[in-house]
Design an enzyme around this catalytic site. Structure first.
Site, short mmCIF file in Angstrom:
data_model
loop_
_atom_site.label_atom_id
_atom_site.label_comp_id
_atom_site.label_asym_id
_atom_site.label_seq_id
_atom_site.Cartn_x
_atom_site.Cartn_y
_atom_site.Cartn_z
CG ASP A 132 76.02 33.12 37.40
OD1 ASP A 132 76.59 32.03 37.38
OD2 ASP A 132 75.40 33.54 38.38
CB CYS A 203 65.24 54.00 38.18
SG CYS A 203 65.97 52.37 38.29
CB CYS A 206 63.24 55.55 42.49
SG CYS A 206 63.59 54.39 43.82
CB CYS A 209 68.77 50.46 45.18
SG CYS A 209 68.98 51.39 43.66
CB CYS A 213 74.05 50.54 49.19
SG CYS A 213 75.50 49.47 49.15
CB CYS A 229 79.28 44.80 46.35
SG CYS A 229 77.83 43.78 46.18
CB CYS A 256 73.89 41.96 50.59
SG CYS A 256 73.05 43.52 50.96
CB CYS A 259 70.39 47.26 46.23
SG CYS A 259 70.97 45.83 45.31
FE1 SF4 Z 1 65.58 51.84 40.40
FE2 SF4 Z 1 66.91 51.39 42.68
FE3 SF4 Z 1 64.58 52.70 42.76
FE4 SF4 Z 1 64.60 50.07 42.18
S1 SF4 Z 1 65.22 51.05 44.15
S2 SF4 Z 1 63.44 51.68 41.08
S3 SF4 Z 1 66.55 49.91 41.04
S4 SF4 Z 1 66.49 53.40 41.78
#
Ligand code: SF4
Length: 363
Positions: A132, A203, A206, A209, A213, A229, A256, A259
């Site tokens: 990075d 994902c 889901c 995250c 947040c 963020c 942090c 997530c």
């Molecule tokens: Fe995807 Fe976020 Fe669920 Fe992880 S928490 S599987 S990154 S949607």
């Protein structure tokens, strides 16, 4: 073994957990990256907006680049004991910073891999190595190299190791065996694990995250607004933390992980890293806020030399500590905060005043 196989074996010998090779072509999400910039989601990190063409295409960085060798190294560590981790009188530090500065440790290994490639090739190579530290859309290339898929939290998720991963890249003008794209451009991938059927990495439905947040930093799946963020606010932001966001930072004082902590892929597949430069010292990963507020410049340097926390300098860290003390809300913090109103750094004075006001409002 072919040259590519020898390179991969060498990467494992150097301690990397993952390696794959992507073609040095324009990144699949180049257009999405341009759109992200138009929203100013990079906040004050203007280097992310500088010369986007270089960031999108490795051939603009290394003349004649043909391959991007991508490595991953897990930095997952188990949580500290819950009574420390949930103690609002202590600060929380993101996992990647639980030890020495990873650049100092990983970049030499990556350069050693680059030297190995050159020795094995028997000719001088044009190459660049980054942890990075350079212009490359690293998650895109990691997904292209088959290391994983990009989650809705914008992180690269390995179906083998989760998302607590340091990523590194070598851009090189060498024709290597390209890994078949395991990913459909980012959001799903198929991986074969020893003794297991092919697994679909995605994902799915889901949204954990996005929902968890604290600062609502995801305006949509796969898009991060850095201006909200916590990692940006506590590390990269040099000035005042917007007052309306301060209560949402809770006791995060450097980065942090929320997530990632919530992600089912992380919960199921992360396992503690063997990387010896990460330390597991409860007082390091969840330090007492009052101890940190007492640090002068010399004390700050002595405590954080050689670690990622140097990046914020004393004024940035104590700014974050003052916010966390305000969020703790205990009058026990007042005797430490009041002298901070005389600190030579205006940034610390302003946040200490905010914290004092917040505590007094609560008692
Ligand atoms: Fe995807 Fe976020 Fe669920 Fe992880 S928490 S599987 S990154 S949607």
């Amino acid at each position: 073994m072919s040259l590519t196989q020898r390179i991969k074996q060498k990467a494992y010998d150097l301690g990397f957990d993952l390696i794959g090779i992507a073609p040095a072509e324009r990144a699949p999400h180049a257009e999405a990256y341009r759109r992200w910039l138009t929203h100013n989601y990079q906040a004050d990190m203007q280097w992310l907006a500088r010369d986007p063409q270089r960031r999108e295409d490795p051939r603009c960085v290394v003349d004649g680049a043909q391959a991007v060798v991508v490595v991953g190294l897990s930095y997952f560590r188990l949580d500290p004991p819950g009574d420390l981790w949930r103690d609002p009188a202590r600060g929380r530090i993101a996992r990647y910073a639980w030890g020495l500065d990873y650049h100092d440790v990983i970049l030499p290994r990556l350069r050693a891999l680059g030297d190995f490639i050159e020795q094995e090739t028997g000719r001088p190579l044009r190459q660049r190595s980054y942890i990075d530290t350079g212009p490359i859309l690293e998650r895109d290339f990691a997904a292209q190299a088959g290391l994983g898929f990009i989650g809705k939290n914008t992180l690269l998720i390995s179906p083998k190791l989760g998302s607590y991963l340091f990523l590194g890249e070598i851009l090189v003008d060498l024709d290597l065996e390209i890994d078949p794209p395991a990913s459909d451009g980012g959001a799903t991938c198929r991986v074969s694990l020893p003794g297991q059927a092919k697994r679909l990495g995605t994902c799915g439905r889901c949204t954990r995250c996005l929902d968890i947040c604290p600062t609502h930093a995801f305006p949509a799946p796969y898009i991060l607004d850095s201006r909200r963020c916590i990692a940006y606010l506590t590390i990269e932001l040099r000035g005042l933390i917007p007052p309306e966001l301060r209560p949402l930072l809770k006791n995060w004082i450097f980065g942090c992980d929320e997530c990632q902590e919530i992600c089912p892929w992380v919960r199921r597949y992360s396992h503690p890293s063997g990387a010896d430069f990460l330390r597991y010292d409860p007082d390091w990963v969840a330090p007492k806020l009052l101890d940190l507020l007492a640090l002068d410049e010399a004390g700050f340097r002595a405590r954080f030399k050689g670690t990622p926390l140097q990046r914020t300098k004393r004024r940035g860290l104590l700014r974050n500590v003052a916010v966390a003390l305000g969020n703790w809300g205990s009058p026990a913090a007042l005797p430490a905060l009041e002298p901070a109103l005389q600190d030579p750094e205006p940034l610390i004075r302003e946040h200490a005043a905010w914290a004092i006001g917040r505590i007094r409002d609560q008692v």
